[in-house]
Scaffold this motif. Structure first.
Motif, short mmCIF file in Angstrom:
data_model
loop_
_atom_site.label_atom_id
_atom_site.label_comp_id
_atom_site.label_asym_id
_atom_site.label_seq_id
_atom_site.Cartn_x
_atom_site.Cartn_y
_atom_site.Cartn_z
N GLN A 168 2.91 0.08 2.58
CA GLN A 168 4.06 0.09 1.67
C GLN A 168 3.58 -0.16 0.24
OE1 GLN A 168 6.60 -2.89 3.71
NE2 GLN A 168 8.02 -1.20 4.01
N LEU A 169 3.75 0.85 -0.59
CA LEU A 169 3.23 0.80 -1.95
C LEU A 169 3.82 -0.36 -2.74
CD1 LEU A 169 1.39 2.34 -3.95
CD2 LEU A 169 3.42 3.56 -4.72
N GLN A 170 5.08 -0.67 -2.52
CA GLN A 170 5.73 -1.71 -3.33
C GLN A 170 5.11 -3.09 -3.09
OE1 GLN A 170 9.82 -1.49 -2.15
NE2 GLN A 170 9.56 -2.90 -0.43
N HIS A 171 4.37 -3.24 -1.99
CA HIS A 171 3.72 -4.52 -1.71
C HIS A 171 2.24 -4.52 -2.09
CE1 HIS A 171 7.37 -5.71 0.15
NE2 HIS A 171 7.24 -4.91 1.20
N MET A 172 1.79 -3.43 -2.71
CA MET A 172 0.39 -3.32 -3.08
C MET A 172 0.16 -3.74 -4.53
SD MET A 172 -0.64 0.31 -1.33
CE MET A 172 -0.03 0.74 0.29
N THR A 173 -1.11 -3.91 -4.86
CA THR A 173 -1.52 -4.15 -6.24
C THR A 173 -2.24 -2.90 -6.73
OG1 THR A 173 -1.75 -6.52 -5.84
CG2 THR A 173 -2.87 -5.62 -7.77
N VAL A 174 -1.83 -2.43 -7.90
CA VAL A 174 -2.30 -1.15 -8.42
C VAL A 174 -3.02 -1.37 -9.75
CG1 VAL A 174 -1.55 1.11 -9.26
CG2 VAL A 174 -0.42 0.08 -7.29
N SER A 175 -4.13 -0.65 -9.93
CA SER A 175 -4.89 -0.72 -11.18
C SER A 175 -4.67 0.56 -11.98
CB SER A 175 -6.39 -0.88 -10.87
OG SER A 175 -7.16 -0.79 -12.06
N LEU A 176 -4.09 0.40 -13.18
CA LEU A 176 -3.82 1.51 -14.08
C LEU A 176 -4.27 1.15 -15.48
CD1 LEU A 176 -0.11 2.16 -13.01
CD2 LEU A 176 -2.10 3.41 -12.19
N ILE B 44 8.49 -1.91 -8.78
CA ILE B 44 7.16 -1.62 -9.29
C ILE B 44 6.15 -2.48 -8.52
CG2 ILE B 44 5.65 -1.79 -11.30
CD1 ILE B 44 7.61 0.40 -11.63
N PRO B 45 5.06 -1.88 -8.03
CA PRO B 45 4.05 -2.70 -7.36
C PRO B 45 3.38 -3.66 -8.35
CG PRO B 45 3.30 -0.42 -7.60
CD PRO B 45 4.72 -0.46 -8.04
N ARG B 46 2.71 -4.64 -7.82
CA ARG B 46 1.97 -5.57 -8.69
C ARG B 46 0.90 -4.80 -9.45
NH1 ARG B 46 2.49 -8.19 -3.85
NH2 ARG B 46 0.39 -7.53 -3.23
N VAL C 238 -1.06 6.93 2.50
CA VAL C 238 -0.43 6.30 1.34
C VAL C 238 -0.68 7.11 0.06
CG1 VAL C 238 -1.57 4.56 -0.14
CG2 VAL C 238 0.06 3.85 1.50
N TRP C 239 -1.65 8.05 0.10
CA TRP C 239 -2.06 8.74 -1.12
C TRP C 239 -0.92 9.53 -1.75
CZ3 TRP C 239 -2.40 13.52 -3.37
CH2 TRP C 239 -3.25 13.62 -4.48
#
Length: 274
Positions: free
Chosen positions: A154-162, A181-183, A257-258
């Motif tokens: 589940q993307l909303q529970h992930m941490t994303v690097s942008l 928004i994910p973390r 998930v991609w």
């Protein structure tokens, strides 16, 4: 092609101790220069790449080196990536701006490539004296301990690097009904550390637009061998060690998930957001 992984790890660590660490927090004014406006290089970058080039090609006769600093002087060096001989892709000091400021978030990145395939990689963290390594088909490890990308769905529970601009843009789009928004992970200016964190599960997804081979070849293999998945957003193909002018790399925990991550991180776009 047989490579003694531990021997290469030792070479990279020795070069860091000889050429990088003695200059950390001790750079004189003349030791920091600009290759182009805002793009720094230090004497540590230059001398470490020279020594790595000599030692790596000595280990593997007939191989070549595509180094960031060599390419800065002569862009034709990039053509070596298209040759039949093995190529070492080298970033002697990733995070040069941090290094020049005296921050500890920098690293040395090396990948071995043959005919477009990434065979092995090393990401060395000189300030912490640890190295992440991976060999195609053999898994990934950091300081001798296995690395595993955590399972996630589940993307909303992930941490994303942008990057900062993309993160702000995404946050603004949230008011358009984008959903939670994910973390967001904080980037500290050294992709070497980003990839170690990604392979270790400290964050789950990352998207990159600036795709020079010395910034990503080593990290992509580390992430793959830790169990992660990657694909280019525009071409819909796995990352390859070359220069991309108009595409974007997205790394996720798995293939399932991609596509969700691509749509969520680039809402309203058929390709990607820079």
């Amino acid at each position: 092609m047989q490579i003694d992984m531990d021997h290469i790890t030792k070479i990279i660590a020795e070069v860091a101790e000889e050429e990088i660490m003695p200059r950390w927090r001790k750079l004189a004014d003349g030791d920091v220069m600009e290759k182009t406006p805002g793009d720094l290089v230090t004497v540590a970058d230059i001398e470490a790449e020279i020594k790595l080039t000599a030692r790596l090609t000595d280990v593997l006769p007939g191989s070549h080196v595509v180094g960031e600093e060599a390419v800065a002087k002569n862009s034709d060096v990039l053509n070596l990536l298209n040759e039949k001989d093995p190529v070492w892709i080298v970033d002697p000091v990733d995070g040069t701006r941090n290094f020049a400021k005296g921050d500890s978030v920098f690293g040395s990145m090396v990948a071995l490539v043959h005919k477009g395939e990434i065979l092995a990689c090393w990401i060395h963290d000189p300030a912490r004296k640890r190295t992440a390594v991976a060999e195609l088909g053999s898994g990934a490890e950091l300081a001798g301990k296995p690395l595993y990308v955590p399972k996630a769905s589940q993307l909303q529970h992930m941490t994303v690097s942008l990057n900062e601009n993309h993160r702000r843009w995404l946050e603004e789009r949230a008011i358009d009904g984008l959903g939670p928004i994910p973390r967001m992970a904080i980037r500290y200016g050294a992709v070497a550390h980003d990839y170690i964190s990604l392979a270790a599960g400290e964050f789950h997804c990352a998207q990159y637009r600036r795709l020079m081979p010395w910034d990503h070849a080593a990290g992509v293999l580390l992430h793959r061998e830790a169990g992660g998945f990657d694909k280019m957003i525009g071409s819909q193909t796995p990352y390859a060690p070359k220069v991309y002018n108009e595409d974007c790399l997205l790394l996720t925990p798995n293939e399932e998930v991609w596509e969700e991550a691509r749509r969520f991180l680039n809402p309203g776009s058929d390709s990607y957001h820079a």
